[in-house]
Scaffold this active site. Structure first.
Site, mmCIF file in Angstrom:
data_model
loop_
_atom_site.group_PDB
_atom_site.id
_atom_site.type_symbol
_atom_site.label_atom_id
_atom_site.label_comp_id
_atom_site.label_asym_id
_atom_site.label_seq_id
_atom_site.Cartn_x
_atom_site.Cartn_y
_atom_site.Cartn_z
ATOM 1 N N CYS A 41 -1.653 70.828 164.619
ATOM 2 C CA CYS A 41 -1.642 70.353 165.997
ATOM 3 C C CYS A 41 -1.796 68.828 166.000
ATOM 4 C CB CYS A 41 -2.765 71.011 166.795
ATOM 5 S SG CYS A 41 -4.422 70.451 166.319
ATOM 6 N N CYS A 99 -28.726 82.048 138.634
ATOM 7 C CA CYS A 99 -28.358 81.136 137.553
ATOM 8 C C CYS A 99 -27.419 81.841 136.571
ATOM 9 C CB CYS A 99 -29.600 80.628 136.831
ATOM 10 S SG CYS A 99 -30.436 81.886 135.827
ATOM 11 N N CYS A 142 -5.287 67.603 164.515
ATOM 12 C CA CYS A 142 -5.395 67.818 163.069
ATOM 13 C C CYS A 142 -4.461 66.882 162.308
ATOM 14 C CB CYS A 142 -5.087 69.269 162.724
ATOM 15 S SG CYS A 142 -6.376 70.432 163.231
ATOM 16 N N GLU A 149 -7.014 73.052 159.137
ATOM 17 C CA GLU A 149 -6.805 71.750 158.512
ATOM 18 C C GLU A 149 -8.105 70.951 158.440
ATOM 19 O OE1 GLU A 149 -3.002 72.978 160.619
ATOM 20 O OE2 GLU A 149 -5.155 72.992 161.043
ATOM 21 N N CYS A 189 -29.123 84.793 134.568
ATOM 22 C CA CYS A 189 -29.367 85.940 135.440
ATOM 23 C C CYS A 189 -28.059 86.641 135.791
ATOM 24 C CB CYS A 189 -30.077 85.496 136.719
ATOM 25 S SG CYS A 189 -31.842 85.140 136.531
#
EC number: 3.5.4.38
Length: 384
Positions: free
Chosen positions: A288, A97, A291, A259, A100
């Site tokens: 490609c 957190c 993608c 991608e 901390c």
């Protein structure tokens, strides 16, 4: 003499591990934090420190958080071995957190002989600006030793399973989407910590020689802008880079293209549907066919997001890849070849250049001109 261990356990049950270390980025009802630690010493004399587990509740008093319990115990150990150097490794179900994190940064700043590596299963309140700043303060290295934070991947889960779980010699069985969740968290942590690419990685992968060999990875740098008063405003918290995941790496049996990893993370940005955004990608290879199809679907479904792609090289510009680029352009994406201006921008923005200016390689401008002509022909559906 060892200090007495309190609030620790040797191992956890298998169901406890799988439930609490499940790495889906957004989870509820996981209020117990499990911290598995290992302490190693440098030098010829190595005190036999055992690896153990601290646990605590997210919403309890700070002193009951496992991170603070660890440092309370470790401080007693340090009094007995002030001159020793230590390497501490944590495997923790939630990242620390804000309070901390700040206390940890103070402790490490005061004890330069201790290095801390933190592997986290999930990021706690990763959208909160104060928390992001606390993580950056903990992990920055410029002013002295600090922590290194990473996302747990398959190897770390396997290590914890073997070291801290009553596994009864059974192999670790990864849950569905473990590698996908790892990539999402890895990208988000990179955004928070503002990770930079090392210069050799950039110059090797973004070299724009058209027929370059040995470049089997795709690197994707990105930044996001929002329209405000008719002006595009850069969102500094939405900037980073990533690369494709090779098969059998981080649990990906078949790999995953850069991608697609990028598209996976966009929903976690929670972009306002009533705002207009511009996403700019700088890629070492053009997408490609598959993608390009997925990116086209994304911008077709998200009318508030426009997409600009600058690519260093054209990937397999024959057949279906040409069709994919045309589909992506027809969906509204702007696709261009990177020129000196874009290479310099990426160097200045995404590379840990240590103040060194961008040095163009031989043939950069000529390659950009040649590739720009080929891209125009592809998008106009002309024969080469």
């Amino acid at each position: 003499m060892k200090p007495h261990f309190r609030n620790t356990v040797e191992r956890m049950y298998r169901d406890t591990f799988s439930y609490n270390f499940y790495n889906r980025p957004i989870l509820s009802r996981r209020n117990t934090v499990w911290l598995c630690y290992e302490v190693k010493t440098k030098g010829p004399s190595r005190p036999p420190l055992d690896a153990k587990i601290f646990r605590g509740q997210v919403y309890s008093e700070l002193k009951y958080h496992p991170e603070m319990r660890f440092f309370h115990w470790f401080s007693k150990w340090r009094k007995l071995h002030r001159d020793q150097e230590y390497e501490v490794t944590w495997y923790i179900s939630w990242s620390p957190c804000t309070k901390c994190t700040r206390d940890m940064a103070t402790f490490l700043a005061e004890d330069p002989k201790v290095t801390l590596t933190i592997f986290v299963a999930r990021l706690y309140y990763f959208w909160d600006p104060d928390y992001q700043e606390a993580l950056r303060s903990l992990c920055q290295k410029r002013d002295g030793p600090r922590a290194t934070m990473k996302i747990m991947n398959y190897d770390e889960f396997q290590h914890c399973w073997s070291k801290f779980v009553y596994s009864q010699r059974e192999l670790f069985e990864p849950w569905n989407n473990l590698p996908k969740y790892y990539i999402l968290l890895h990208i988000m942590l990179g955004e928070i910590l503002r990770h930079s690419m090392d210069p050799p990685t950039f110059t090797f992968n973004f070299n724009n020689e058209p027929w370059v060999r040995g470049r089997h990875e795709t690197y994707l740098c990105y930044e996001v802008e929002r329209m405000h008063n008719d002006t595009w405003v850069l969102l500094n918290q939405r900037r980073g880079f990533l690369c494709n995941q090779a098969p059998h790496k981080h649990g990906f049996l078949e790999g995953r293209h850069a991608e697609l990893c990028f598209l996976d993370v966009i929903p976690f940005w929670k972009l306002d549907l009533d705002q207009d955004y511009r996403v700019t990608c700088f890629t070492s290879w053009s997408p490609c066919f598959s993608c390009a199809q997925e990116m086209a679907k994304f911008i077709s479904k998200n009318k508030h997001v426009s997409l600009c792609i600058f690519t260093a090289r054209i990937y397999d510009d024959q057949g279906r890849c040409q069709e994919g680029l045309r589909t992506l352009a027809e969906a509204g994406a702007k696709i261009s070849i990177m020129t000196y201006s874009e290479f310099k921008h990426c160097w200045d923005t995404f590379v840990d250049h240590q103040g060194c200016p961008f040095q163009p390689w031989d043939g950069l401008d000529e390659h950009s001109q040649d590739l720009s002509g080929r891209l125009r022909a592809i998008l106009q559906n002309q024969e080469n």
